[in-house]
Write an enzyme that holds these catalytic residues in place. Structure first.
Site, PDB file in Angstrom:
ATOM      1  N   HIS A  21      16.465   1.706  -9.191  1.00 56.82           N
ATOM      2  CA  HIS A  21      17.116   0.741  -8.297  1.00 56.82           C
ATOM      3  C   HIS A  21      16.302  -0.540  -8.164  1.00 56.82           C
ATOM      4  O   HIS A  21      16.617  -1.392  -7.353  1.00 56.82           O
ATOM      5  CB  HIS A  21      17.307   1.361  -6.908  1.00 56.82           C
ATOM      6  CG  HIS A  21      16.019   1.711  -6.223  1.00 56.82           C
ATOM      7  ND1 HIS A  21      15.293   2.821  -6.566  1.00 56.82           N
ATOM      8  CD2 HIS A  21      15.324   1.089  -5.246  1.00 56.82           C
ATOM      9  CE1 HIS A  21      14.195   2.873  -5.821  1.00 56.82           C
ATOM     10  NE2 HIS A  21      14.189   1.826  -5.009  1.00 56.82           N
ATOM     11  N   CYS A  60      12.801  -4.216  -4.687  1.00 55.27           N
ATOM     12  CA  CYS A  60      12.671  -3.177  -3.653  1.00 55.27           C
ATOM     13  C   CYS A  60      11.302  -3.222  -2.992  1.00 55.27           C
ATOM     14  O   CYS A  60      11.169  -3.641  -1.854  1.00 55.27           O
ATOM     15  CB  CYS A  60      12.930  -1.790  -4.227  1.00 55.27           C
ATOM     16  SG  CYS A  60      12.788  -0.462  -2.988  1.00 55.27           S
ATOM     17  N   CYS A  84       9.926   3.370  -8.285  1.00 58.10           N
ATOM     18  CA  CYS A  84       9.690   3.371  -6.847  1.00 58.10           C
ATOM     19  C   CYS A  84       9.666   4.804  -6.346  1.00 58.10           C
ATOM     20  O   CYS A  84      10.322   5.685  -6.910  1.00 58.10           O
ATOM     21  CB  CYS A  84      10.799   2.565  -6.161  1.00 58.10           C
ATOM     22  SG  CYS A  84      10.723   2.550  -4.365  1.00 58.10           S
ATOM     23  N   SER A 140      11.165   5.998  -3.934  1.00 60.15           N
ATOM     24  CA  SER A 140      12.507   6.446  -3.544  1.00 60.15           C
ATOM     25  C   SER A 140      13.195   7.165  -4.693  1.00 60.15           C
ATOM     26  O   SER A 140      13.957   8.116  -4.472  1.00 60.15           O
ATOM     27  CB  SER A 140      13.357   5.260  -3.085  1.00 60.15           C
ATOM     28  OG  SER A 140      12.829   4.692  -1.907  1.00 60.15           O
ATOM     29  N   HIS A 167      11.672  10.544  -4.638  1.00 55.80           N
ATOM     30  CA  HIS A 167      12.175  11.315  -3.493  1.00 55.80           C
ATOM     31  C   HIS A 167      13.562  11.884  -3.778  1.00 55.80           C
ATOM     32  O   HIS A 167      13.889  12.997  -3.341  1.00 55.80           O
ATOM     33  CB  HIS A 167      12.220  10.434  -2.247  1.00 55.80           C
ATOM     34  CG  HIS A 167      10.859   9.992  -1.775  1.00 55.80           C
ATOM     35  ND1 HIS A 167       9.712  10.688  -2.062  1.00 55.80           N
ATOM     36  CD2 HIS A 167      10.467   8.908  -1.032  1.00 55.80           C
ATOM     37  CE1 HIS A 167       8.673  10.070  -1.522  1.00 55.80           C
ATOM     38  NE2 HIS A 167       9.112   9.002  -0.887  1.00 55.80           N
TER      39      HIS A 167
END
Length: 365
Positions: free
Chosen positions: A63, A165, A42, A44, A47
């Site tokens: 995650h 997610c 993902c 995220s 990031h």
């Protein structure tokens, strides 16, 4: 007694991950140990690795996973060894004001785990952080039972992990947070994993017109497969807001920024109907970066809001899994690449370049 596990570790900002063998502590009271089956990549995670999100280093990213329970900590009675579960990003402590309000999926434990110093992972005695206290880029991990979502064993892990997610964020943003209405018009910035799921959610809600906006023309086919009726490359348009207004007359009823860019967040609001438009910030904007809008864009009744994991609680995640298994939506066109843990840096590069839609790490055994 700790066990050994292979994991992908980010040791420094913007550095490639290294596959190393870590020590994994036994589950503490209220925790379980998982043998991971699959984990999606993902943005995220990216990031956190590139500094867009504050993160302790070194850490195990990941995650968006599905795992099998292989050990239970003291006091865990709601789950059993052998069950397949999604470790969901947002826990439910059931005690805090957020949880007891019935008004939100936020929980104080989410904030506590966001960049926690606690971790079951260590290397040569040094703690290795786990992203969101999940760390699903490891063959085994230890997580809290209050974030687990039980799923059927026949749910394919390489698809179901994405529901942990990206899919939940997109579907939830359209169905739970925005409550897209039948016959409405929708615009979505970004046709990545989250954006495609937002498009899918708008389709499931019965939207009549769904406009996908992305700078990658290769995303048009997959956006239309997800439910988009129109596709726009904004580089071909002088003024995207004006263009959407001309297409729809008064602006779209709902608009979503699934990229996470301040300029897009503003444009998302400006392209909605001035009286009842709903604009939603879904993508992650870098910490410390502000978004702004002219107050006159709000006076007539527009709503400008955000979405944390689509407003979904654990029961919603299970509902989305059941909807997938029932054939209400497909992930065949979303999961574009399946790789091993050793190939994880290649998966990251494909995510950066847009070559992949969603890459999934599939664990052996």
């Amino acid at each position: 007694m700790s066990v050994k596990t292979r994991a992908a570790v980010a040791f420094g900002l913007n550095e490639p991950m290294q596959i190393v063998e870590l020590d994994l502590a036994d589950p503490a009271p209220g925790q379980v140990m998982l043998r991971m089956l699959a984990s999606g990549l993902c943005h995220s995670d990216l990031h956190a690795m590139d500094g867009k999100l504050a993160q302790r280093f070194p850490f195990v990213p990941g995650h968006e996973g599905v795992g099998e329970i292989i050990a239970l900590g003291q006091g865990v009675t709601d789950f059993a060894i052998g069950e397949h579960v999604i470790p969901y990003l947002i826990p439910e402590c059931g005690k805090c004001t957020f949880c007891t309000s019935g008004r939100t999926n936020l929980c104080v434990e989410y904030r506590a785990r966001r960049n926690s110093a606690r971790s079951p992972f260590s290397l040569d005695g040094e703690t290795i952080a786990a992203f969101m206290e999940l760390g699903t880029f490891a063959e085994k991990t230890v997580v809290w039972a209050d974030c687990l979502v039980r799923i059927p064993k026949n749910a394919p892990a390489d698809h179901t992990c994405c529901i942990a997610c990206g899919v939940t964020t997109g579907l939830g943003s359209a169905l739970i947070r925005a409550k897209v209405s039948p016959g409405s018009s929708v615009a979505v910035f970004g046709a990545g994993g989250v954006g495609l799921s937002t498009i899918e959610g708008a389709r499931l809600a019965g939207a009549a017109r769904i406009i996908a906006i992305d700078t990658n023309p290769a995303k048009e086919v997959i956006a239309r497969q997800s439910g988009a009726t129109d596709f726009i490359d904004p580089r071909d348009i002088h003024n995207i807001v004006q263009h959407i207004m001309e297409m729809t007359g008064l602006g779209v009823d709902y608009a979503f920024d699934c990229v996470g860019h301040p300029a897009l967040a503003r444009q998302t609001l400006e392209m909605t109907n001035a009286a009842w438009g709903v604009a939603m910030c879904v993508g992650v904007v870098a910490e410390g970066v502000e978004v702004s809008v002219l107050p006159t864009n709000l006076y007539a009744g527009r709503t400008w809001t955000g979405s944390l994991m689509g407003g979904a609680k654990r029961a919603d995640v299970r509902r989305f899994v059941d909807m997938y298994l029932a054939g209400d939506y497909s992930l065949d066109h979303v999961v574009s690449h399946r790789l091993t843990l050793d190939e994880i840096n290649r998966a990251i590069e494909m995510m950066k370049t847009g070559e992949s839609v969603r890459s999934v790490i599939v664990y052996e055994g």
